[in-house]
Design a protein around this motif. Structure first.
Motif, PDB file in Angstrom:
ATOM      1  N   ALA A 143      31.963  29.884 -14.124  1.00 52.22           N
ATOM      2  CA  ALA A 143      31.522  29.563 -15.580  1.00 52.22           C
ATOM      3  C   ALA A 143      30.440  28.161 -15.974  1.00 52.22           C
ATOM      4  O   ALA A 143      30.320  27.525 -15.708  1.00 52.22           O
ATOM      5  N   HIS A 144      30.123  28.994 -17.157  1.00 51.15           N
ATOM      6  CA  HIS A 144      29.402  27.780 -18.088  1.00 51.15           C
ATOM      7  C   HIS A 144      29.763  26.468 -18.916  1.00 51.15           C
ATOM      8  O   HIS A 144      31.135  27.010 -18.687  1.00 51.15           O
ATOM      9  N   GLN A 145      29.570  26.007 -19.553  1.00 46.99           N
ATOM     10  CA  GLN A 145      29.982  25.037 -20.091  1.00 46.99           C
ATOM     11  C   GLN A 145      31.108  25.596 -21.331  1.00 46.99           C
ATOM     12  O   GLN A 145      30.713  26.699 -21.749  1.00 46.99           O
ATOM     13  N   ARG A 146      31.904  25.313 -21.646  1.00 47.21           N
ATOM     14  CA  ARG A 146      33.023  25.587 -22.997  1.00 47.21           C
ATOM     15  C   ARG A 146      32.085  26.388 -24.305  1.00 47.21           C
ATOM     16  O   ARG A 146      31.373  25.090 -24.964  1.00 47.21           O
ATOM     17  N   GLY A 147      32.495  27.170 -24.885  1.00 48.97           N
ATOM     18  CA  GLY A 147      31.636  27.861 -25.959  1.00 48.97           C
ATOM     19  C   GLY A 147      30.123  28.658 -25.378  1.00 48.97           C
ATOM     20  O   GLY A 147      29.667  29.033 -26.051  1.00 48.97           O
ATOM     21  N   SER A 148      30.288  28.507 -23.995  1.00 51.33           N
ATOM     22  CA  SER A 148      28.827  29.522 -24.280  1.00 51.33           C
ATOM     23  C   SER A 148      28.806  30.872 -24.226  1.00 51.33           C
ATOM     24  O   SER A 148      29.581  31.817 -23.899  1.00 51.33           O
ATOM     25  N   VAL A 149      27.676  31.573 -24.645  1.00 47.53           N
ATOM     26  CA  VAL A 149      27.591  33.016 -24.606  1.00 47.53           C
ATOM     27  C   VAL A 149      26.298  33.587 -23.669  1.00 47.53           C
ATOM     28  O   VAL A 149      25.119  33.156 -24.049  1.00 47.53           O
ATOM     29  N   GLU A 150      26.398  34.655 -23.490  1.00 52.43           N
ATOM     30  CA  GLU A 150      25.539  35.774 -22.739  1.00 52.43           C
ATOM     31  C   GLU A 150      25.394  36.280 -23.486  1.00 52.43           C
ATOM     32  O   GLU A 150      25.818  37.559 -23.646  1.00 52.43           O
ATOM     33  N   CYS A 151      23.832  36.756 -23.856  1.00 50.40           N
ATOM     34  CA  CYS A 151      23.380  37.779 -23.809  1.00 50.40           C
ATOM     35  C   CYS A 151      22.487  38.844 -22.875  1.00 50.40           C
ATOM     36  O   CYS A 151      21.368  38.018 -22.212  1.00 50.40           O
ATOM     37  N   LEU A 152      22.858  40.320 -22.907  1.00 50.16           N
ATOM     38  CA  LEU A 152      21.805  41.238 -21.660  1.00 50.16           C
ATOM     39  C   LEU A 152      21.159  42.431 -22.587  1.00 50.16           C
ATOM     40  O   LEU A 152      22.379  42.906 -22.756  1.00 50.16           O
ATOM     41  N   SER A 153      20.589  42.339 -22.585  1.00 46.60           N
ATOM     42  CA  SER A 153      19.592  43.194 -23.197  1.00 46.60           C
ATOM     43  C   SER A 153      19.336  44.094 -21.777  1.00 46.60           C
ATOM     44  O   SER A 153      17.933  43.858 -21.471  1.00 46.60           O
ATOM     45  N   VAL A 154      19.380  45.892 -22.059  1.00 48.98           N
ATOM     46  CA  VAL A 154      19.052  46.360 -20.989  1.00 48.98           C
ATOM     47  C   VAL A 154      17.640  46.890 -21.019  1.00 48.98           C
ATOM     48  O   VAL A 154      17.364  47.467 -23.086  1.00 48.98           O
ATOM     49  N   ILE A 155      16.831  46.782 -19.763  1.00 49.06           N
ATOM     50  CA  ILE A 155      15.471  47.385 -20.577  1.00 49.06           C
ATOM     51  C   ILE A 155      15.154  48.886 -19.389  1.00 49.06           C
ATOM     52  O   ILE A 155      14.687  49.489 -20.153  1.00 49.06           O
ATOM     53  N   GLU A 156      15.332  49.186 -18.406  1.00 52.20           N
ATOM     54  CA  GLU A 156      15.382  50.473 -18.109  1.00 52.20           C
ATOM     55  C   GLU A 156      17.380  50.231 -16.530  1.00 52.20           C
ATOM     56  O   GLU A 156      17.287  49.105 -16.561  1.00 52.20           O
ATOM     57  N   GLY A 157      17.303  51.169 -16.670  1.00 52.54           N
ATOM     58  CA  GLY A 157      18.591  51.436 -15.738  1.00 52.54           C
ATOM     59  C   GLY A 157      19.729  51.767 -16.625  1.00 52.54           C
ATOM     60  O   GLY A 157      19.982  51.779 -18.016  1.00 52.54           O
ATOM     61  N   GLU A 158      21.648  50.917 -15.679  1.00 51.30           N
ATOM     62  CA  GLU A 158      22.348  51.005 -16.264  1.00 51.30           C
ATOM     63  C   GLU A 158      23.356  49.349 -15.921  1.00 51.30           C
ATOM     64  O   GLU A 158      23.056  49.502 -14.332  1.00 51.30           O
ATOM     65  N   PHE A 159      23.777  49.081 -16.488  1.00 48.98           N
ATOM     66  CA  PHE A 159      24.317  47.282 -15.916  1.00 48.98           C
ATOM     67  C   PHE A 159      25.848  47.734 -16.808  1.00 48.98           C
ATOM     68  O   PHE A 159      26.360  47.972 -18.015  1.00 48.98           O
ATOM     69  N   GLU A 160      26.919  46.520 -15.915  1.00 43.05           N
ATOM     70  CA  GLU A 160      28.253  46.815 -16.097  1.00 43.05           C
ATOM     71  C   GLU A 160      27.598  45.481 -16.774  1.00 43.05           C
ATOM     72  O   GLU A 160      27.820  44.679 -15.447  1.00 43.05           O
TER      73      GLU A 160
END
Length: 205
Positions: A140-157
């Motif tokens: 876990a990062h610090q409280r309140g943090s948000v991450e964004c994952l933008s897919v360029i190629e392939g597939e992620f989950e």
């Protein structure tokens, strides 16, 4: 550690500079970018933990040999470590050699730190490349943090708190990262994505 060739000349030229008050902040930001503790950086650089702490608090004027060892451990040029913020150009270029690389525990995911080191305490972004089946298991990062994952190629989950969501090329996943979270490259093809982490200082409650 021996200093040879052009690197020796650069060190000699840099030695003529006046060390600025930004040195401590630079070392600290680089260390945090790698998620290194003072003890871990001390072990990797061969510089005493107490000395690194004093450098980060600008309580000592380190020798060039000390700065060289830290720059090698942090994988940046000595000029970058010593550079004064006031002297930096408006357009800054980082070479491939100056771009820090992180690997997932399974060795299948490679994250290049492409974000500006000065924003590492509130904004971090990475170029993520993965072999099929790669897994990035993060604390876990610090409280309140948000991450964004933008897919360029392939597939992620992404899995957060038992909830799993997948995204393909051209899609973006946004999720709370202030709890343990897992990013996986699924399918049979390699994957590539841009990952941006916005820490609490820049996120609304």
């Amino acid at each position: 550690m021996a200093i040879e060739g052009k690197d020796r000349q650069r060190v000699l030229e840099t030695g003529a500079q006046v060390l600025s008050g930004n040195l401590g902040k630079t070392v600290q930001r680089l260390r945090k970018a790698y998620n290194l503790s003072l003890s871990e950086l001390a072990e990797q650089s061969g510089v005493a933990k107490s000395i690194i702490s004093q450098i980060e608090r600008n309580e000592t004027n380190p020798t060039l040999a000390t700065i060289w060892r830290l720059s090698q451990a942090l994988d940046v040029s000595i000029e970058r470590v010593l550079a004064s913020g006031d002297d930096e150009p408006f357009i800054d270029r980082s070479s491939r050699a100056d771009t820090p690389i992180l690997l997932s525990d399974d060795g299948k995911m490679r994250l290049a730190i492409i974000g500006w080191i000065k924003t590492v305490e509130w904004l971090q972004w990475y170029d993520l490349r993965s072999e099929p089946g790669g897994v990035l298991d993060s604390e876990a990062h610090q409280r309140g943090s948000v991450e964004c994952l933008s897919v360029i190629e392939g597939e992620f989950e992404v899995e957060v708190g038992g909830v799993v969501q997948a995204a393909r090329t051209g899609e973006t996943l946004r999720y709370r990262c202030d709890r343990p979270h897992i990013v996986r490259c699924i399918g049979n093809a390699p994957g590539r994505a841009t990952m941006v982490c916005i820490l609490k200082a820049a996120v609304m409650d």
